[in-house]
Design a protein around this motif. Structure first.
Motif, PDB file in Angstrom:
ATOM      1  N   MET A 180       0.735  -1.226   0.060  1.00  0.00           N
ATOM      2  CA  MET A 180      -0.104  -0.024  -0.080  1.00  0.00           C
ATOM      3  C   MET A 180       0.891   1.185   0.070  1.00  0.00           C
ATOM      4  O   MET A 180       1.885   1.225   0.769  1.00  0.00           O
ATOM      5  N   PRO A 181       0.559   2.430  -0.643  1.00  0.00           N
ATOM      6  CA  PRO A 181       1.335   3.561  -0.843  1.00  0.00           C
ATOM      7  C   PRO A 181       1.320   4.066   0.499  1.00  0.00           C
ATOM      8  O   PRO A 181       0.120   4.257   1.064  1.00  0.00           O
ATOM      9  N   GLY A 182       2.376   4.543   0.983  1.00  0.00           N
ATOM     10  CA  GLY A 182       2.189   5.285   2.164  1.00  0.00           C
ATOM     11  C   GLY A 182       1.973   4.735   3.596  1.00  0.00           C
ATOM     12  O   GLY A 182       1.630   5.207   4.617  1.00  0.00           O
ATOM     13  N   GLY A 183       1.887   3.183   3.262  1.00  0.00           N
ATOM     14  CA  GLY A 183       1.293   2.632   4.718  1.00  0.00           C
ATOM     15  C   GLY A 183       2.043   1.341   4.801  1.00  0.00           C
ATOM     16  O   GLY A 183       3.420   1.258   4.507  1.00  0.00           O
ATOM     17  N   GLY A 184       1.398   0.286   5.154  1.00  0.00           N
ATOM     18  CA  GLY A 184       2.200  -0.953   5.606  1.00  0.00           C
ATOM     19  C   GLY A 184       2.899  -0.999   6.722  1.00  0.00           C
ATOM     20  O   GLY A 184       2.839  -0.088   7.692  1.00  0.00           O
ATOM     21  N   LEU A 185       3.233  -2.438   7.280  1.00  0.00           N
ATOM     22  CA  LEU A 185       4.480  -2.263   8.339  1.00  0.00           C
ATOM     23  C   LEU A 185       5.692  -1.623   8.520  1.00  0.00           C
ATOM     24  O   LEU A 185       6.102  -1.312   9.673  1.00  0.00           O
ATOM     25  N   PHE A 186       6.341  -1.121   7.211  1.00  0.00           N
ATOM     26  CA  PHE A 186       7.302  -0.553   7.172  1.00  0.00           C
ATOM     27  C   PHE A 186       7.314   0.648   6.409  1.00  0.00           C
ATOM     28  O   PHE A 186       6.672   1.053   5.499  1.00  0.00           O
ATOM     29  N   VAL A 187       8.323   1.733   6.799  1.00  0.00           N
ATOM     30  CA  VAL A 187       8.291   2.993   6.166  1.00  0.00           C
ATOM     31  C   VAL A 187       9.300   3.055   5.278  1.00  0.00           C
ATOM     32  O   VAL A 187      10.556   2.867   5.915  1.00  0.00           O
ATOM     33  N   SER A 188       9.227   3.236   3.993  1.00  0.00           N
ATOM     34  CA  SER A 188      10.382   3.064   3.029  1.00  0.00           C
ATOM     35  C   SER A 188      11.238   4.273   3.234  1.00  0.00           C
ATOM     36  O   SER A 188      10.738   5.372   3.626  1.00  0.00           O
ATOM     37  N   ALA A 189      12.552   4.207   3.302  1.00  0.00           N
ATOM     38  CA  ALA A 189      13.482   5.244   3.544  1.00  0.00           C
ATOM     39  C   ALA A 189      13.321   6.218   2.289  1.00  0.00           C
ATOM     40  O   ALA A 189      13.009   6.061   0.973  1.00  0.00           O
ATOM     41  N   ALA A 190      13.363   7.543   2.580  1.00  0.00           N
ATOM     42  CA  ALA A 190      13.098   8.759   1.649  1.00  0.00           C
ATOM     43  C   ALA A 190      14.497   8.693   0.769  1.00  0.00           C
ATOM     44  O   ALA A 190      15.503   8.325   1.174  1.00  0.00           O
ATOM     45  N   ALA A 191      13.950   8.856  -0.413  1.00  0.00           N
ATOM     46  CA  ALA A 191      14.773   9.172  -1.572  1.00  0.00           C
ATOM     47  C   ALA A 191      15.880  10.264  -1.029  1.00  0.00           C
ATOM     48  O   ALA A 191      15.639  11.148  -0.264  1.00  0.00           O
ATOM     49  N   HIS A 192      17.150  10.123  -1.838  1.00  0.00           N
ATOM     50  CA  HIS A 192      18.115  11.155  -1.494  1.00  0.00           C
ATOM     51  C   HIS A 192      17.448  12.439  -1.981  1.00  0.00           C
ATOM     52  O   HIS A 192      17.157  12.678  -3.289  1.00  0.00           O
ATOM     53  N   GLU A 193      17.583  13.425  -1.069  1.00  0.00           N
ATOM     54  CA  GLU A 193      16.974  14.693  -1.716  1.00  0.00           C
ATOM     55  C   GLU A 193      18.074  15.448  -2.221  1.00  0.00           C
ATOM     56  O   GLU A 193      19.184  15.436  -1.729  1.00  0.00           O
ATOM     57  N   LYS A 194      17.801  16.130  -3.405  1.00  0.00           N
ATOM     58  CA  LYS A 194      18.756  16.925  -4.185  1.00  0.00           C
ATOM     59  C   LYS A 194      19.082  18.335  -3.371  1.00  0.00           C
ATOM     60  O   LYS A 194      17.876  18.710  -3.014  1.00  0.00           O
ATOM     61  N   GLY A 195      20.110  18.584  -3.517  1.00  0.00           N
ATOM     62  CA  GLY A 195      20.658  19.864  -2.935  1.00  0.00           C
ATOM     63  C   GLY A 195      21.734  20.053  -2.576  1.00  0.00           C
ATOM     64  O   GLY A 195      22.669  19.294  -2.908  1.00  0.00           O
ATOM     65  N   PRO A 196      22.285  21.272  -2.083  1.00  0.00           N
ATOM     66  CA  PRO A 196      23.767  21.359  -1.765  1.00  0.00           C
ATOM     67  C   PRO A 196      24.190  20.842  -0.407  1.00  0.00           C
ATOM     68  O   PRO A 196      23.376  20.855   0.272  1.00  0.00           O
ATOM     69  N   HIS A 197      25.276  20.436  -0.370  1.00  0.00           N
ATOM     70  CA  HIS A 197      25.593  19.742   0.926  1.00  0.00           C
ATOM     71  C   HIS A 197      27.040  20.040   0.935  1.00  0.00           C
ATOM     72  O   HIS A 197      27.919  19.577   0.166  1.00  0.00           O
ATOM     73  N   PHE A 198      27.551  21.155   1.885  1.00  0.00           N
ATOM     74  CA  PHE A 198      28.628  21.577   2.107  1.00  0.00           C
ATOM     75  C   PHE A 198      29.887  20.847   3.065  1.00  0.00           C
ATOM     76  O   PHE A 198      29.275  19.927   3.959  1.00  0.00           O
ATOM     77  N   SER A 199      31.186  20.880   2.703  1.00  0.00           N
ATOM     78  CA  SER A 199      32.227  20.383   3.812  1.00  0.00           C
ATOM     79  C   SER A 199      33.137  21.552   3.817  1.00  0.00           C
ATOM     80  O   SER A 199      33.364  22.070   2.703  1.00  0.00           O
ATOM     81  N   ILE A 200      33.873  21.683   4.899  1.00  0.00           N
ATOM     82  CA  ILE A 200      34.843  22.701   5.138  1.00  0.00           C
ATOM     83  C   ILE A 200      36.082  22.015   5.770  1.00  0.00           C
ATOM     84  O   ILE A 200      35.668  21.117   6.466  1.00  0.00           O
ATOM     85  N   GLU A 201      37.189  22.573   5.396  1.00  0.00           N
ATOM     86  CA  GLU A 201      38.399  22.027   6.272  1.00  0.00           C
ATOM     87  C   GLU A 201      39.465  23.033   6.020  1.00  0.00           C
ATOM     88  O   GLU A 201      39.558  23.797   5.188  1.00  0.00           O
ATOM     89  N   PRO A 202      40.458  22.884   6.982  1.00  0.00           N
ATOM     90  CA  PRO A 202      41.536  23.705   6.689  1.00  0.00           C
ATOM     91  C   PRO A 202      42.340  23.550   5.505  1.00  0.00           C
ATOM     92  O   PRO A 202      42.502  22.289   5.167  1.00  0.00           O
ATOM     93  N   THR A 203      42.919  24.642   4.789  1.00  0.00           N
ATOM     94  CA  THR A 203      44.083  24.571   3.830  1.00  0.00           C
ATOM     95  C   THR A 203      45.317  24.045   4.809  1.00  0.00           C
ATOM     96  O   THR A 203      45.397  24.423   5.673  1.00  0.00           O
ATOM     97  N   PHE A 204      46.298  23.235   3.784  1.00  0.00           N
ATOM     98  CA  PHE A 204      47.556  22.941   4.224  1.00  0.00           C
ATOM     99  C   PHE A 204      48.877  23.361   3.473  1.00  0.00           C
ATOM    100  O   PHE A 204      49.735  22.557   3.398  1.00  0.00           O
ATOM    101  N   ASP A 205      48.566  24.415   2.843  1.00  0.00           N
ATOM    102  CA  ASP A 205      49.755  24.645   1.697  1.00  0.00           C
ATOM    103  C   ASP A 205      50.405  26.307   2.407  1.00  0.00           C
ATOM    104  O   ASP A 205      50.896  26.750   1.650  1.00  0.00           O
ATOM    105  N   LEU A 206      50.138  26.524   3.613  1.00  0.00           N
ATOM    106  CA  LEU A 206      50.644  27.763   4.141  1.00  0.00           C
ATOM    107  C   LEU A 206      51.867  27.371   4.985  1.00  0.00           C
ATOM    108  O   LEU A 206      52.091  25.955   5.535  1.00  0.00           O
ATOM    109  N   PRO A 207      52.846  28.157   5.345  1.00  0.00           N
ATOM    110  CA  PRO A 207      54.022  27.873   6.165  1.00  0.00           C
ATOM    111  C   PRO A 207      53.347  27.594   7.356  1.00  0.00           C
ATOM    112  O   PRO A 207      54.528  26.944   8.467  1.00  0.00           O
ATOM    113  N   TYR A 208      52.336  27.850   8.170  1.00  0.00           N
ATOM    114  CA  TYR A 208      51.916  27.374   9.317  1.00  0.00           C
ATOM    115  C   TYR A 208      51.774  26.072   9.465  1.00  0.00           C
ATOM    116  O   TYR A 208      52.134  25.505  10.611  1.00  0.00           O
TER     117      TYR A 208
END
Length: 365
Positions: free
Chosen positions: A28-56
């Motif tokens: 049954m759509p939207g029912g049943g014993l199990f709830v199906s996992a939602a499809a991967h939502e399209k959108g931006p997903h950001f990650s950040i990290e320090p640079t490592f090309d400086l003298p520090y």
């Protein structure tokens, strides 16, 4: 002669009916014993990290750490990547760091006043828009005040995805939709020269009446200028000096000039309401420093609310809206169909049985 025929027993017949109904209900759509996992939502997903090309630091870093002096100015960069599949915008801001209640580093909100590293950081840009898969670098400057205490100081740079990601969960009975905005943090630790002060103090132990579980709060203060990682034990004794709890303590990062009420959960033996107990705190921290603290605390009686409030929590209010059939779920209809087929099959099976017995009796006569 007897003709061979295929006979379905009631058990076989009912098993087929159950399998057919189970397949229908699960599909049954939207029912049943199990709830199906939602499809991967399209959108931006950001990650950040320090640079490592400086003298520090020419090697990859998980966060920014600087050994510097008062009045110094440091210029560095962080790398931002849009790992999603849609163009998006991310904003940046600096905050101070503090110690979470259960230890470890946490960061203040954007709106909170900044008095430490968060006030020393200035970013070259507050927003950045990236296409899917695109990366860019954001420069920032750390200006250390000339009049500042020695030791370690903590802060962070926060990247906030300005896109609201929606997660929706739907069942046969209801639908829930939640909007989420992701926050990413990079820690900034600054080490300044001067006398090293490692000073951990305990100021009290109290029973946490607001918790759903039995636990006590150990009030601790880091009055020094160094990060601490205390470990030790908490012992709780009854009025006869018998040890009821002997609990290990292992705290994560404890930032200087911060205080927490560290939660410790009771194990196996419950504390009795109305009784007084002795708490003995033993912690080792820093360069073999030891903290020993003993105090008394009392377990208060639970707050008993009005009787009608208790009853309302035990007995949910009934709903009379709608007619009888509108309140039925697929489970009710399925059970009704199952019972109907069971009665029909039982009548059919026993009818044939009784008819056979009657024919056998007539033959013998």
């Amino acid at each position: 002669m007897y003709k061979q025929c295929v006979v379905f027993s009631p058990i076989t017949f009912l098993s087929c009916i159950c399998l057919i109904y189970l397949g229908w209900f699960l599909c049954m759509p939207g029912g049943g014993l199990f709830v199906s996992a939602a499809a991967h939502e399209k959108g931006p997903h950001f990650s950040i990290e320090p640079t490592f090309d400086l003298p520090y630091n020419l090697h990859p870093r998980s966060y920014f750490i600087y050994n510097t002096t008062p009045g110094a100015q440091i210029i560095d960069r962080l790398r931002v990547t849009n790992d999603g599949d849609v163009r998006g915008t991310v904003s940046f801001y600096a905050v101070d760091a503090t110690t979470a209640q259960d230890s470890g580093t946490m960061f203040f909100h954007k709106e909170d006043a900044k008095h430490d590293v968060g006030a020393w950081i200035s970013l070259s840009q507050q927003e950045l828009t990236l296409n899917a898969g695109q990366s860019s670098e954001v420069a920032f400057t750390v200006t250390v005040p000339t009049n500042v205490r020695p030791g370690q100081h903590g802060g962070g740079i926060i990247a906030q995805d300005l896109t609201t990601h929606t997660q929706k969960s739907t069942t046969q009975l209801n639908s829930v939709e939640i909007g989420l905005q992701s926050l990413l943090a990079l820690g900034v630790l600054i080490n300044l020269p001067g006398p090293v002060v490692e000073d951990l103090q305990a100021t009290g132990v109290s029973y946490d009446s607001g918790s759903n579980y039995q636990r006590v709060l150990v009030d601790l203060q880091n009055n020094g200028n160094q990060l601490l990682y205390p470990s030790g034990t908490l012992q709780i004794l009854d009025e006869h000096k018998r040890t009821l709890q002997d609990l290990p303590l292992s705290l994560q990062t404890f930032l200087p000039q911060t205080s927490i009420s560290y939660p410790v959960y009771m194990q196996k033996i419950a504390l009795t309401a109305g009784k007084r107990y002795t708490a003995m705190v033993h912690l080792i921290y820093g360069h073999e420093h030891t903290l020993n603290y003993t105090t008394l605390f009392q377990v208060p009686f639970p707050d008993r609310g009005p009787l009608n409030t208790v009853v309302q929590h035990l007995i949910p209010a009934s709903t009379n809206s709608g007619d009888f059939f509108s309140q039925l779920t697929p489970w009710h209809y399925g059970i009704a169909i199952f019972l109907l087929f069971f009665l029909i099959s039982a009548c059919f099976f026993w009818g044939k049985k009784i008819s056979g017995w009657i024919r056998q009796l007539r033959t013998k006569e």
